[in-house]
Scaffold this active site. Structure first.
Site, PDB file in Angstrom:
ATOM      1  N   VAL A 128      60.511  45.285  -5.336  1.00 15.65           N
ATOM      2  CA  VAL A 128      60.214  45.743  -3.971  1.00 15.65           C
ATOM      3  C   VAL A 128      60.076  47.253  -3.912  1.00 15.65           C
ATOM      4  CG1 VAL A 128      61.291  43.767  -2.869  1.00 15.65           C
ATOM      5  CG2 VAL A 128      62.663  45.793  -3.362  1.00 15.65           C
ATOM      6  N   HIS A 162      70.882  46.551 -42.995  1.00 15.89           N
ATOM      7  CA  HIS A 162      70.177  45.267 -43.002  1.00 15.89           C
ATOM      8  C   HIS A 162      71.195  44.146 -42.926  1.00 15.89           C
ATOM      9  CE1 HIS A 162      67.212  42.235 -44.058  1.00 15.89           C
ATOM     10  NE2 HIS A 162      68.088  41.761 -44.934  1.00 15.89           N
TER      11      HIS A 162
END
Length: 198
Positions: free
Chosen positions: A4, A177
């Site tokens: 909005v 990793h």
């Protein structure tokens, strides 16, 4: 997505009675958050876009230091913007289009989470990380990302821009990793046509 929007309530707050210089509906401030009236500072939403709590907090900290006698100036190039949607969206710095409009010749690299081990094990492979850098010296100008939990990397993205990191700085940093952060490393490699996993 449906939004909005927001609008300033400066009229309702009576700010106009202070007769401060305005920038549209917002208070005009310099790079120290000073208004047109000596000794009056303004921070946050009342000073315009981007209307983010962390921007207001950083401005407030800076003004407190200035008032305490320290030399500070506002640097707005590394303010992360986050949409807490699913998947999340993060943008720090300039997009390729914005960088080109500012006169930079750019290179970009993008790496999809569909090729990222952590994203695959979490079964959340949607999204990517994209890096935008100057072509001449490889300074990183912007990072955009979409993905699950990607907001957690926003501070690292902002740090890269704040420190003036170049693609090689990120490439030369060992990324754990398996993590989503590896996608930034891969995106930087891709920007230099050195991609490892795609």
């Amino acid at each position: 997505m449906v939004t909005v929007g927001r609008r300033p309530l400066s009229r309702e707050a009576g700010i106009e009675a202070l007769q401060l210089a305005m920038n549209g509906p917002y208070l005009a401030v310099d790079d120290h958050c000073r208004t047109s009236m000596r000794g009056v500072f303004a921070i946050g939403d009342v000073t315009g876009e981007p209307m983010l709590a962390h921007r207001a907090m950083a401005q407030g900290e800076m003004v407190a230091e200035i008032v305490a006698g320290h030399r500070r100036a506002w640097d707005h190039r590394a303010i992360p913007a986050v949409c807490f949607t699913d998947p999340e969206i993060v943008s720090v710095g300039l997009s390729a289009t914005e960088a080109q409009a500012a006169g930079h010749e750019v290179i970009t690299g993008q790496f999809p989470f569909a090729a990222n081990g952590r994203a695959m094990t979490a079964a959340r492979e949607d999204g990517f990380i994209r890096v935008v850098a100057r072509k001449d010296n490889e300074e990183i100008l912007g990072i955009q990302a979409v993905g699950a939990g990607i907001s957690e990397l926003a501070a690292g993205f902002a740090l890269a821009l704040e420190m003036g990191a170049r693609l090689g700085d990120v490439i030369g940093t060992i990324h754990a990793h398996p993590t989503r952060g590896e996608a930034l490393h891969e995106a930087c490699l891709k920007a230099l046509d050195r991609g490892l996993h795609l």
